[in-house]
Design an enzyme around this catalytic site. Sequence first.
Site, PDB file in Angstrom:
ATOM      1  N   LYS A 199       3.644  -4.128  -6.316  1.00 55.37           N
ATOM      2  CA  LYS A 199       5.074  -4.010  -6.606  1.00 55.37           C
ATOM      3  C   LYS A 199       5.927  -4.596  -5.498  1.00 55.37           C
ATOM      4  CE  LYS A 199       8.706  -2.629  -8.860  1.00 55.37           C
ATOM      5  NZ  LYS A 199       9.159  -3.597  -9.884  1.00 55.37           N
TER       6      LYS A 199
ATOM      7  N   CYS B  60       0.846  -1.178   0.000  1.00 56.59           N
ATOM      8  CA  CYS B  60       0.000   0.000   0.000  1.00 56.59           C
ATOM      9  C   CYS B  60       0.887   1.235   0.000  1.00 56.59           C
ATOM     10  CB  CYS B  60      -0.880   0.004   1.227  1.00 56.59           C
ATOM     11  SG  CYS B  60      -1.738  -1.539   1.493  1.00 56.59           S
TER      12      CYS B  60
ATOM     13  N   LYS C 169       7.108 -13.486 -16.460  1.00 60.36           N
ATOM     14  CA  LYS C 169       6.826 -12.165 -17.023  1.00 60.36           C
ATOM     15  C   LYS C 169       5.545 -12.212 -17.857  1.00 60.36           C
ATOM     16  CE  LYS C 169       8.691  -9.897 -15.596  1.00 60.36           C
ATOM     17  NZ  LYS C 169       9.654  -9.579 -14.589  1.00 60.36           N
TER      18      LYS C 169
ATOM     19  N   GLU D 162       2.448 -12.568 -15.583  1.00 59.61           N
ATOM     20  CA  GLU D 162       2.179 -11.345 -14.817  1.00 59.61           C
ATOM     21  C   GLU D 162       1.462 -10.292 -15.641  1.00 59.61           C
ATOM     22  OE1 GLU D 162       5.438  -9.822 -11.787  1.00 59.61           O
ATOM     23  OE2 GLU D 162       6.376 -10.431 -13.656  1.00 59.61           O
TER      24      GLU D 162
ATOM     25  N   ASN E 124       0.237   0.887   6.675  1.00 59.40           N
ATOM     26  CA  ASN E 124       0.763  -0.197   5.839  1.00 59.40           C
ATOM     27  C   ASN E 124       1.261  -1.291   6.758  1.00 59.40           C
ATOM     28  OD1 ASN E 124       0.367   1.245   3.553  1.00 59.40           O
ATOM     29  ND2 ASN E 124       2.530   1.551   3.070  1.00 59.40           N
ATOM     30  N   GLY E 125       1.176  -2.523   6.299  1.00 65.38           N
ATOM     31  CA  GLY E 125       1.668  -3.623   7.113  1.00 65.38           C
ATOM     32  C   GLY E 125       0.507  -4.462   7.588  1.00 65.38           C
TER      33      GLY E 125
ATOM     34  N   TRP F 106      -3.833  -2.102  -1.166  1.00 63.28           N
ATOM     35  CA  TRP F 106      -3.849  -3.417  -1.815  1.00 63.28           C
ATOM     36  C   TRP F 106      -4.315  -4.363  -0.727  1.00 63.28           C
ATOM     37  CZ3 TRP F 106      -1.000  -8.160  -1.741  1.00 63.28           C
ATOM     38  CH2 TRP F 106      -1.068  -8.904  -2.923  1.00 63.28           C
TER      39      TRP F 106
ATOM     40  N   GLU G 215      11.909 -17.048 -15.626  1.00 64.97           N
ATOM     41  CA  GLU G 215      11.603 -15.622 -15.537  1.00 64.97           C
ATOM     42  C   GLU G 215      10.742 -15.187 -16.728  1.00 64.97           C
ATOM     43  OE1 GLU G 215      11.585 -13.176 -13.605  1.00 64.97           O
ATOM     44  OE2 GLU G 215      11.626 -11.418 -14.898  1.00 64.97           O
TER      45      GLU G 215
ATOM     46  N   ARG H 272       2.300   0.800  -6.164  1.00 63.28           N
ATOM     47  CA  ARG H 272       2.560  -0.129  -5.067  1.00 63.28           C
ATOM     48  C   ARG H 272       1.333  -0.971  -4.718  1.00 63.28           C
ATOM     49  NH1 ARG H 272       6.829   1.310  -1.708  1.00 63.28           N
ATOM     50  NH2 ARG H 272       5.687   0.334  -0.034  1.00 63.28           N
TER      51      ARG H 272
ATOM     52  N   HIS I 288       9.521 -36.127 -20.397  1.00 64.63           N
ATOM     53  CA  HIS I 288       9.047 -36.855 -19.224  1.00 64.63           C
ATOM     54  C   HIS I 288       7.645 -36.420 -18.811  1.00 64.63           C
ATOM     55  CE1 HIS I 288      12.914 -38.734 -18.864  1.00 64.63           C
ATOM     56  NE2 HIS I 288      13.523 -37.556 -18.814  1.00 64.63           N
TER      57      HIS I 288
HETATM   58  C1  G6P Z   1       6.316  -8.920  -6.048  1.00 62.86           C
HETATM   59  C2  G6P Z   1       6.419  -8.352  -7.452  1.00 62.86           C
HETATM   60  C3  G6P Z   1       7.463  -9.116  -8.248  1.00 62.86           C
HETATM   61  C4  G6P Z   1       8.787  -9.104  -7.513  1.00 62.86           C
HETATM   62  C5  G6P Z   1       8.648  -9.682  -6.098  1.00 62.86           C
HETATM   63  C6  G6P Z   1       9.901  -9.480  -5.267  1.00 62.86           C
HETATM   64  O1  G6P Z   1       5.730 -10.166  -6.084  1.00 62.86           O
HETATM   65  O2  G6P Z   1       5.167  -8.420  -8.091  1.00 62.86           O
HETATM   66  O3  G6P Z   1       7.624  -8.510  -9.516  1.00 62.86           O
HETATM   67  O4  G6P Z   1       9.734  -9.840  -8.231  1.00 62.86           O
HETATM   68  O5  G6P Z   1       7.599  -9.009  -5.415  1.00 62.86           O
HETATM   69  O6  G6P Z   1      10.109  -8.113  -5.042  1.00 62.86           O
HETATM   70  P1  G6P Z   1      11.462  -7.499  -4.537  1.00 62.86           P
HETATM   71  O7  G6P Z   1      11.188  -6.053  -4.355  1.00 62.86           O
HETATM   72  O8  G6P Z   1      11.811  -8.193  -3.244  1.00 62.86           O
HETATM   73  O9  G6P Z   1      12.501  -7.766  -5.572  1.00 62.86           O
END
Ligand code: G6P
Length: 617
Positions: free
Chosen positions: A612, A2, A496, A499, A117-118, A91, A492, A27, A515
């Site tokens: 984020k 948040c 991507k 996401e 937040n938290g 969020w 990755e 965020r 397999h």
């Molecule tokens: C969230 C984001 C990802 C990110 C992960 C780790 O899940 O959506 O894109 O890779 O957090 O975030 P950090 O800030 O620890 O790299």
Amino acid sequence: MCGIVGYIGRRDATPVLLEGLRSLEYRGYDSAGLAVVYRNKLHVTKTAGRVQDLRDRLSDNTNGKTNGKTNGKTNGKTNAKATVGIGHTRWATHGEPNETNAHPHTDTAGRIAVVHNGIIENAEQLRDQLADQGVKLASDTDTEALAHLIAAEAGEGVTLEEAVRRALRHVEGTYGLVVLDILHQNELVVARNGSPLVLGIGDGEMFVASDVAALVRHTKQVVYLGDGEVATVRAADYRTVSRPTTVDAEAGDYELGAFADFMRKEIHEQPEALRRALRGRLDDRFSTARLGGINLDPRQLRSIRQVKFLGCGSAYYAGQMGAVLVEELARIPAGAEPASEFRYRNPVVDPDTLYVAVSQSGETLDTLMAVQELRRKGGQVIGAVNVVGSAIGRECGTGVFLHAGPEIAVASTKALTNMAASFAMLALLLGRVRDMSAAAGQRIVSGLRALPHQIELMLAGEDEIAEIARRFAAAEHMFFIGRVRGWPVAREGAQKLKEVSYVHAEAYQASELKHGPLALINATMPSVVLVPADELLAKNISTIEQIKARGGPVIAVTSADLPADLADATIRIPRAEPELEPLLLNVPLQLLAYHIAAKLGRDIDKPRNLAKSVTVE
Ligand code: G6P
């Protein structure tokens, strides 16, 4: 996660708060709200949805279209100006993302407003106790309990700061919070435990935010609050234990400029971001890397028997890339693990292992907790963090800053590239204090130095990748296939695509296809196959043939000269030193995901259900 903003000064607080919220929206983005004080009343406006919805609601109010949702007067022509206020973009964790659960939350009398937040871990218990005392709780949130607790402590002769301190004694969990009290209109009280909070020091005005993104347009002088700090902030003064520092970011870093979205902007920033990460760290004289921040002398570096990378999401995949690099270049056993798994499985902490906590934001709770667990058990942990002053960076104390610059899009691109480059330098350093020759070291030094320009060359070919993306955008599922060095890149790449485009994607090691997953191959299941020009080239070509033989379309990403018509689409990348090629292979996958998402009309920077930085469990 948040976003929090606060303002106290001379200006009209509402536009300042709205602008701050807009810059924090990346965020978290399912609801938003703000509270300001004017004419001795608290005016709270909240809405489900985005900051723009909040802006619309506020302008409806001032235009006289009352909707009954604000606490205060909403007569059309009021010019009353609030000079103090707090705001939040949420969020959801506790309770649905609706208007009632949006922050700020207030006590029953409407005296105190809180943004938080938290996560309050004993929220249920606190809410039950409040209910037993006859308090009617309006929302399903943990935060509302805080507002009532503070109100209960805010008696005669008690400062707001003292009331907050007393209330927090009942609270278990993490918080960054800002409290506004109509009986103390000339101050805001801030408190931090686990969730970041930064003060921005202005001239006769003060700002509060959970992220410097909301501050840089106003001031570069900031104070990152320390864990456990509670402080009072007034327009002209503040008192904190932590010292002020100057932020190294420009307002433009947080603006789109000529780009339509941050993900594409950040993809294109990679050459420059990578140059920053490499600057001053490549040592031609000794053919090694200089990483002063990790603070380990050659003897200590030599005594490392294992390296373990811990992170979440893309940071975890970057750690996997790092593990491959460390094993290849330094010949030290290395691995990567999701930080959350690590912290919950009562890990065996080995004193001869170097643990690397990987995080763009430096805030991800699971990673932070893994670091704390490691430190408690006497483990040796360094950070690989992008955001200076963040919780993980502070907790580790030593490490490598990523220097990627602010990353706003939820999907990580430039930070991941800089993570992988930093791990290549770490691997080089570890290798060169062991058996790696100067010539081999120099090959990696030169290879690293060439990467930014090679990425520029790939970005110049974006149109072709966009065209391929459009051809395959109708696919409902995709495979990403790699082996050894290419395997973390495939993971990755799949992440991507999932996401940002919501297309289902899975990554497999090429050798695992036969397999099981081969059963899924048909004309509707495209596979992105990573084909570096390395010693496994022949094997990767035969993987493509296996897929083609089952009628599966193939997109090859390669630095090799593949036989014509082997794949249905081919994305050529420059040839790098083989160990470094994963850094290049990853870039076309970013562009592919981006352009598929664009073709599907997705909200690329703010994918559904994601945030984020995830500061809760
Ligand atoms: C969230 C984001 C990802 C990110 C992960 C780790 O899940 O959506 O894109 O890779 O957090 O975030 P950090 O800030 O620890 O790299």
